[in-house]
Design a protein around this motif. Structure first.
Motif, PDB file in Angstrom:
ATOM      1  N   HIS B 175       0.741  -1.089  -0.130  1.00 31.03           N
ATOM      2  CA  HIS B 175       0.438  -0.222   0.154  1.00 31.03           C
ATOM      3  C   HIS B 175       0.961   1.379  -0.093  1.00 31.03           C
ATOM      4  CE1 HIS B 175       0.100  -0.773   4.083  1.00 31.03           C
ATOM      5  NE2 HIS B 175       0.697   1.301   4.071  1.00 31.03           N
ATOM      6  N   PRO B 176       0.377   2.235  -0.397  1.00 25.84           N
ATOM      7  CA  PRO B 176       0.767   3.293  -0.851  1.00 25.84           C
ATOM      8  C   PRO B 176       1.829   4.397   0.621  1.00 25.84           C
ATOM      9  CG  PRO B 176      -0.618   3.388  -2.185  1.00 25.84           C
ATOM     10  CD  PRO B 176      -0.997   2.444  -1.357  1.00 25.84           C
ATOM     11  N   GLU B 297       2.281   7.467 -11.930  1.00 25.46           N
ATOM     12  CA  GLU B 297       2.608   6.863  -9.867  1.00 25.46           C
ATOM     13  C   GLU B 297       3.751   7.145 -10.183  1.00 25.46           C
ATOM     14  OE1 GLU B 297       2.559   2.016 -10.737  1.00 25.46           O
ATOM     15  OE2 GLU B 297       1.480   2.701 -12.330  1.00 25.46           O
ATOM     16  N   PHE B 299       7.476   5.250  -6.950  1.00 24.13           N
ATOM     17  CA  PHE B 299       7.254   4.298  -6.675  1.00 24.13           C
ATOM     18  C   PHE B 299       9.113   4.255  -5.853  1.00 24.13           C
ATOM     19  CE2 PHE B 299       9.228   1.666  -9.623  1.00 24.13           C
ATOM     20  CZ  PHE B 299       8.438   1.940 -10.591  1.00 24.13           C
ATOM     21  N   PRO B 309       4.689   1.913  -3.305  1.00 23.57           N
ATOM     22  CA  PRO B 309       3.821   2.899  -3.855  1.00 23.57           C
ATOM     23  C   PRO B 309       4.179   4.032  -3.057  1.00 23.57           C
ATOM     24  CG  PRO B 309       3.179   0.377  -3.722  1.00 23.57           C
ATOM     25  CD  PRO B 309       4.238   0.566  -3.159  1.00 23.57           C
ATOM     26  N   ILE B 310       4.193   5.330  -3.871  1.00 23.94           N
ATOM     27  CA  ILE B 310       3.877   6.313  -3.180  1.00 23.94           C
ATOM     28  C   ILE B 310       2.496   7.055  -3.462  1.00 23.94           C
ATOM     29  CG2 ILE B 310       5.085   9.292  -3.512  1.00 23.94           C
ATOM     30  CD1 ILE B 310       8.061   7.974  -4.048  1.00 23.94           C
ATOM     31  N   GLY B 311       1.314   6.962  -2.601  1.00 26.35           N
ATOM     32  CA  GLY B 311       0.298   8.080  -2.851  1.00 26.35           C
ATOM     33  C   GLY B 311       0.884   9.807  -2.431  1.00 26.35           C
ATOM     34  N   THR B 327      -2.331   1.868  -5.543  1.00 31.49           N
ATOM     35  CA  THR B 327      -1.011   1.979  -5.662  1.00 31.49           C
ATOM     36  C   THR B 327      -1.546   1.733  -7.268  1.00 31.49           C
ATOM     37  OG1 THR B 327      -0.516   0.588  -3.628  1.00 31.49           O
ATOM     38  CG2 THR B 327       0.282  -0.805  -5.842  1.00 31.49           C
ATOM     39  N   SER B 331       3.530  -0.021 -10.720  1.00 32.26           N
ATOM     40  CA  SER B 331       3.887  -0.524  -9.688  1.00 32.26           C
ATOM     41  C   SER B 331       3.110  -1.737  -8.760  1.00 32.26           C
ATOM     42  CB  SER B 331       3.244   0.386  -8.367  1.00 32.26           C
ATOM     43  OG  SER B 331       3.358   1.507  -8.885  1.00 32.26           O
TER      44      SER B 331
END
Lengths: 366, 366
Positions: B175-176, B297, B299, B309-311, B327, B331
């Motif tokens: 999860h991000p 996206e 990550f 992942p980067i949210g 996500t 990724s």
């Protein structure tokens, strides 16, 4: 925490002390050391003086992996009339806490650790050499000990003080060193750890030092990490230039270590009414002064050597020889004055020395 | 040195192994470790597998003062059919030697230490967890051990490998994470030690991490130390962006660590014919793509999380939410493919995994 909490366990055997004329820097350690532990919840606890001995560490201890550590360096001197003096030790413990803050290490009680140091020195009184130029080198340090591979501040630490009798930094008196200006490697940059006394800065410096030694230079001059133009430090010392009567040292810019000797020299020069300026200074400025014939002196400053005159800079395949490669008049005067004050031979006009009082002897608290 | 030189001393007691669902990262270590010493003159010598145990260190050991150390991190995986796989371990030992060079630590025989690692893993075979997402984390490291306070490369070292069974990095699946862009502190600069895996880089990162956690962000995004504009890494991972169909990662510029996962992702994307570019990329570029709606996206990549992942990025009081904080498709595909290859569930089209062969069992050489 007060001094009465410090437990003392004396060594059953005593090591042979080295001859005054055979002292090297940082290779022989005294019979005892000070140690104190930190753990989350308990805080700093269990201060004790114990025989100098190896410590046992879990292989996963954070210090081995993520380098979370700080240290200090200062000296104790024996005076001709048998007193023991420290030079501005409160500044070292202040800086240790500043380093702690940068490295996310819990703060120390500065007054307590200074008193603990005095007590340790009293126990090791006989280890302080008295010959000209000798002293007892003091190394306080903190290491992170939690056995955990996550990249986070450790939950446990050890604070220790070890002592080493050291000889004169200059076996044949003060003499100038040759310095290579470093154009490839960088010591520190603003936003990094350059203002903290932490292991990583010194580990990072080894490569440039190794390269410069191979071409015959004993130290490197570090330039700034951004433009590689402005002067930062020399080796592990601060640096000063005397140009046309004015003494100049790089201003504290966020990547330079604030040396206790540096501060003292600035204060001493002001006391003498010698013009002294902290400002940005580039290697181009220094070269121009050299070409103009106004670069009168250059020297490094630090606890180990006190003053280290610079006889030559090597930069871009050019040699800048300063003052015919001889020790300058001001460098010599600063060296004589500072070491005179430190060893009690000269008056202490600015109130710098701290006597290790007999009232702090371990026999009181034992 | 050959494998027959490795002596093995087995532990008389065995620790209880943690349950697969209770594994944390880097807190529990196995029953044995590999250790080998270096001293000037003798070189690397006395390779041995011994019970996991504390080591004894002189308080003056250089690692405690000047941080001369390097390390690596990799994982062993158990396959469904009971084989043990390493992921590109030769790259870790290659990088360890590159770190050694930067830190003035003597070179290791890469083939020998890889074989030693395989032998250690055979001894600890039962410690490799098999549940989804678990693995055996491997930490090779070198510390400087000479008891000397001079700032010089140490004359003695210990090389060690310790092992820790670790759980899934994401307890509830991938999860991000939310990332704060760091504008004050700097991880590394060209000419420094950023390309080496050495303790000081991680010590330097703690403060920014601590500050970002206080404002609710789990990691920091590091910008370059010169202009504080260009993107370097995220936390202790490399970073990738997918912008308008193109995957971009900062080029290796002399201050970024060359991650094994980073290299593998670039190779995998090329294998898939997905456009991937290594180049300078600024935070302004990323913000512009966000405003244009082309930032698809982002990550982080590293051994511990594989893909993170980067949210959201937080930069200059502005929140850039990526892919609705979910996500991204790429990724997820990269995570599934890499972990699939690492655990033997998927084919290994690029020849990355190395099997710990039964022929390396300790019973042969004992």
């Amino acid at each position: 925490m007060n001094l009465q909490n410090i437990t003392i366990t004396l060594s059953e055997t005593k090591k042979e002390k080295p001859q005054s004329d055979q002292l090297e820097f940082g290779k022989v350690f005294t019979d005892h050391m000070f140690i104190m532990d930190f753990s989350t919840g308990l805080g700093w606890h269990d201060p004790r003086i114990v025989p100098y001995q190896p410590i046992t560490m879990d292989p996963a201890s954070m210090i081995f992996h993520y380098g979370q550590s700080v240290f200090e360096g200062l000296k104790a001197y024996q005076t001709d009339d048998g007193r023991v003096l420290l030079f501005r030790p409160e500044k070292n413990f202040r800086r240790l806490n500043q380093s702690n803050d940068r490295l996310c290490i819990p703060e120390l009680d500065e007054e307590f650790v200074l008193e603990a140091l005095k007590k340790l020195i009293e126990v090791e009184r006989e280890w302080i050499p008295s010959a000209e130029g000798t002293s007892l080198y003091i190394r306080p340090f903190i290491i992170s000990t939690e056995p955990f591979l996550g990249v986070h501040p450790s939950s446990s630490y050890k604070f220790m003080i070890i002592l080493s009798p050291v000889g004169s930094y200059y076996k044949e008196g003060i003499h100038p060193v040759k310095i290579a200006v470093e154009s490839k490697y960088v010591r520190a940059v603003n936003g990094g750890t350059g203002t903290a006394k932490t292991g990583g800065n010194y580990a990072a410096s080894l490569k440039a030092q190794e390269v410069s030694e191979k071409i015959g230079y004993s130290q490197v001059l570090w330039l700034d990490g951004v433009e590689k133009k402005y002067i930062e430090e020399v080796g592990s010392m601060n640096v000063f230039f005397k140009i046309n009567g004015e003494v100049i040292t790089p201003a504290l810019n966020g990547s330079i270590l604030e040396g206790v000797t540096r501060t003292s020299i600035i204060e001493l020069l002001k006391h003498w009414n010698v013009p002294v300026t902290e400002r940005k200074i580039s290697m181009d400025d220094v070269r121009q002064a050299y070409l103009d014939g106004t670069l009168e002196e250059a020297f490094g400053t630090g606890t180990a050597a006190v003053i280290s005159p610079i006889g030559e800079f090597f930069w871009n395949d050019e040699k800048l020889v300063i003052n015919d490669g001889k020790t300058g008049e001001l460098s010599k005067k600063l060296f004589d004055t500072l070491t005179g004050i430190q060893t009690g031979k000269l008056a202490d006009p600015l109130g710098w020395v701290v006597e290790v009082s007999k009232e702090n002897t371990f026999s009181v608290a034992r």
